[in-house]
Write a protein that holds these residues in place. Structure first.
Motif, PDB file in Angstrom:
ATOM      1  N   PHE A   1       0.864  -1.181   0.000  1.00 38.50           N
ATOM      2  CA  PHE A   1       0.000   0.000   0.000  1.00 38.50           C
ATOM      3  C   PHE A   1       0.897   1.226   0.000  1.00 38.50           C
ATOM      4  N   ILE A   2       0.659   2.144  -0.940  1.00 40.02           N
ATOM      5  CA  ILE A   2       1.381   3.408  -1.006  1.00 40.02           C
ATOM      6  C   ILE A   2       0.361   4.515  -0.747  1.00 40.02           C
ATOM      7  N   GLY A   3       0.512   5.231   0.359  1.00 32.87           N
ATOM      8  CA  GLY A   3      -0.473   6.203   0.820  1.00 32.87           C
ATOM      9  C   GLY A   3      -0.566   7.461  -0.026  1.00 32.87           C
ATOM     10  N   SER A   4      -1.696   8.113   0.054  1.00 31.86           N
ATOM     11  CA  SER A   4      -2.005   9.314  -0.733  1.00 31.86           C
ATOM     12  C   SER A   4      -0.895  10.355  -0.664  1.00 31.86           C
ATOM     13  N   GLY A   5      -0.573  10.920  -1.824  1.00 33.17           N
ATOM     14  CA  GLY A   5       0.382  12.010  -1.903  1.00 33.17           C
ATOM     15  C   GLY A   5       1.840  11.614  -1.733  1.00 33.17           C
ATOM     16  N   SER A   6       2.123  10.344  -1.632  1.00 29.36           N
ATOM     17  CA  SER A   6       3.509   9.907  -1.470  1.00 29.36           C
ATOM     18  C   SER A   6       4.283  10.066  -2.776  1.00 29.36           C
ATOM     19  N   ILE A   7       5.587  10.259  -2.629  1.00 34.94           N
ATOM     20  CA  ILE A   7       6.488  10.380  -3.775  1.00 34.94           C
ATOM     21  C   ILE A   7       7.604   9.368  -3.586  1.00 34.94           C
ATOM     22  N   ILE A   8       7.815   8.530  -4.601  1.00 39.37           N
ATOM     23  CA  ILE A   8       8.873   7.524  -4.558  1.00 39.37           C
ATOM     24  C   ILE A   8       9.927   7.900  -5.600  1.00 39.37           C
ATOM     25  N   LYS A   9      11.169   8.050  -5.154  1.00 47.27           N
ATOM     26  CA  LYS A   9      12.288   8.430  -6.024  1.00 47.27           C
ATOM     27  C   LYS A   9      12.552   7.344  -7.069  1.00 47.27           C
ATOM     28  N   GLU A  10      13.064   7.755  -8.216  1.00 46.39           N
ATOM     29  CA  GLU A  10      13.350   6.808  -9.294  1.00 46.39           C
ATOM     30  C   GLU A  10      14.283   5.696  -8.819  1.00 46.39           C
ATOM     31  N   GLY A  11      13.995   4.483  -9.304  1.00 46.54           N
ATOM     32  CA  GLY A  11      14.837   3.327  -9.040  1.00 46.54           C
ATOM     33  C   GLY A  11      14.635   2.655  -7.696  1.00 46.54           C
ATOM     34  N   VAL A  12      13.756   3.174  -6.840  1.00 48.81           N
ATOM     35  CA  VAL A  12      13.550   2.597  -5.510  1.00 48.81           C
ATOM     36  C   VAL A  12      12.757   1.299  -5.620  1.00 48.81           C
ATOM     37  N   LYS A  13      13.120   0.325  -4.790  1.00 51.07           N
ATOM     38  CA  LYS A  13      12.404  -0.951  -4.717  1.00 51.07           C
ATOM     39  C   LYS A  13      11.729  -1.047  -3.352  1.00 51.07           C
ATOM     40  N   ILE A  14      10.399  -1.134  -3.363  1.00 51.81           N
ATOM     41  CA  ILE A  14       9.606  -1.259  -2.136  1.00 51.81           C
ATOM     42  C   ILE A  14       9.354  -2.751  -1.906  1.00 51.81           C
ATOM     43  N   PRO A  15       9.719  -3.285  -0.729  1.00 52.16           N
ATOM     44  CA  PRO A  15       9.544  -4.723  -0.473  1.00 52.16           C
ATOM     45  C   PRO A  15       8.073  -5.153  -0.458  1.00 52.16           C
ATOM     46  N   PRO A  16       7.811  -6.448  -0.667  1.00 51.08           N
ATOM     47  CA  PRO A  16       6.438  -6.961  -0.627  1.00 51.08           C
ATOM     48  C   PRO A  16       5.742  -6.641   0.704  1.00 51.08           C
ATOM     49  N   PHE A  17       4.446  -6.413   0.614  1.00 44.33           N
ATOM     50  CA  PHE A  17       3.552  -6.190   1.754  1.00 44.33           C
ATOM     51  C   PHE A  17       3.976  -4.982   2.602  1.00 44.33           C
ATOM     52  N   SER A  18       4.537  -3.975   1.950  1.00 48.08           N
ATOM     53  CA  SER A  18       4.926  -2.746   2.644  1.00 48.08           C
ATOM     54  C   SER A  18       3.716  -1.845   2.840  1.00 48.08           C
ATOM     55  N   PHE A  19       3.797  -1.020   3.861  1.00 51.52           N
ATOM     56  CA  PHE A  19       2.796   0.020   4.111  1.00 51.52           C
ATOM     57  C   PHE A  19       3.549   1.351   4.151  1.00 51.52           C
ATOM     58  N   ILE A  20       3.300   2.194   3.147  1.00 47.17           N
ATOM     59  CA  ILE A  20       3.920   3.513   3.070  1.00 47.17           C
ATOM     60  C   ILE A  20       2.837   4.521   3.421  1.00 47.17           C
ATOM     61  N   LYS A  21       3.031   5.242   4.526  1.00 50.27           N
ATOM     62  CA  LYS A  21       1.971   6.134   5.003  1.00 50.27           C
ATOM     63  C   LYS A  21       1.786   7.343   4.094  1.00 50.27           C
ATOM     64  N   MET A  22       0.623   7.948   4.210  1.00 50.52           N
ATOM     65  CA  MET A  22       0.245   9.118   3.425  1.00 50.52           C
ATOM     66  C   MET A  22       1.307  10.211   3.520  1.00 50.52           C
ATOM     67  N   GLY A  23       1.613  10.826   2.370  1.00 53.92           N
ATOM     68  CA  GLY A  23       2.519  11.958   2.331  1.00 53.92           C
ATOM     69  C   GLY A  23       3.997  11.625   2.471  1.00 53.92           C
ATOM     70  N   SER A  24       4.350  10.369   2.362  1.00 53.68           N
ATOM     71  CA  SER A  24       5.758   9.970   2.511  1.00 53.68           C
ATOM     72  C   SER A  24       6.579  10.367   1.294  1.00 53.68           C
ATOM     73  N   VAL A  25       7.864  10.600   1.536  1.00 54.24           N
ATOM     74  CA  VAL A  25       8.844  10.793   0.466  1.00 54.24           C
ATOM     75  C   VAL A  25       9.882   9.698   0.665  1.00 54.24           C
ATOM     76  N   VAL A  26       9.976   8.783  -0.309  1.00 50.54           N
ATOM     77  CA  VAL A  26      10.871   7.639  -0.191  1.00 50.54           C
ATOM     78  C   VAL A  26      12.008   7.822  -1.184  1.00 50.54           C
ATOM     79  N   LYS A  27      13.232   7.962  -0.665  1.00 57.13           N
ATOM     80  CA  LYS A  27      14.385   8.229  -1.507  1.00 57.13           C
ATOM     81  C   LYS A  27      15.325   7.036  -1.640  1.00 57.13           C
ATOM     82  N   THR A  28      15.202   6.044  -0.734  1.00 62.67           N
ATOM     83  CA  THR A  28      16.106   4.879  -0.812  1.00 62.67           C
ATOM     84  C   THR A  28      15.330   3.591  -0.650  1.00 62.67           C
TER      85      THR A  28
END
Length: 190
Positions: free
Chosen positions: A163-190
């Motif tokens: 699940f990737i929460g509303s308004g989140s931004i994921i940087k190019e090339g990032v790999k999110i592991p299975p069954f992850s929970f990314i909260k609303m408004g997150s910025v994921v750079k690595t």
């Protein structure tokens, strides 16, 4: 026009119905849910156990249950519908932009104002919610929910059931592991 059953009776089911009607390929046959209620004037057909009875009258079904904390319920229903030999179409809003070089699997919905770039692969039973942006070469594994206004920059991989929460931004090339929970408004750079 083909008849389709909607599983679920909440807000996400209403949004799915809106998009299904707008693509003009299906007529809503009725609603399956736990609470014995109709939805948007569509008749209540019973709970999950009644799916077997409706298969002879309707070969299409769509999962209108949302996903936040866990994908378990959507996965369970997906497996049940497959075991009953329902066809689970992909539904793509006419108000979205989808590259001809992308690939989208069954039982996935692409909602209004989303952008799917070239060489994007989207697995089975996913929700690509309103105004999500999936740039080039992203890979979304099965049973994921990419929420409203999410931006996945190029070559992002989202693991199964995430699940990737509303308004989140994921940087190019990032790999999110299975069954992850990314909260609303997150910025994921690595």
């Amino acid at each position: 026009m083909n008849k389709i059953i909607i599983i679920g009776a909440g807000g996400h089911a209403m949004s799915c119905i809106d998009i299904i009607l707008s693509v003009k390929k299906f007529k809503i046959y009725g609603i399956i849910n736990k609470t014995s209620k109709a939805l948007l004037n569509y008749k209540y057909l019973g709970n999950d156990r009644s799916l077997v009875n409706h298969r002879t009258k309707c070969k299409y079904a769509f999962i209108g249950i949302g996903q936040i904390r866990s994908s378990d319920n959507r996965i369970k229903i997906y497996k049940k519908l497959k075991s009953l030999k329902y066809e689970l179409p992909k539904i793509i809003s006419k108000k979205s932009t989808v590259s001809n070089f992308s690939h989208i699997e069954e039982s996935t919905i692409v909602m209004h104002n989303s952008h799917i770039g070239p060489k994007v692969n989207i697995g089975k039973n996913c929700i690509i919610n309103t105004a999500a942006i999936l740039e080039h070469e992203c890979n979304i594994e099965d049973h994921c929910h990419i929420s409203t206004n999410v931006t996945l920059n190029g070559n992002v991989n989202i693991g199964k059931g995430s699940f990737i929460g509303s308004g989140s931004i994921i940087k190019e090339g990032v790999k999110i592991p299975p069954f992850s929970f990314i909260k609303m408004g997150s910025v994921v750079k690595t």
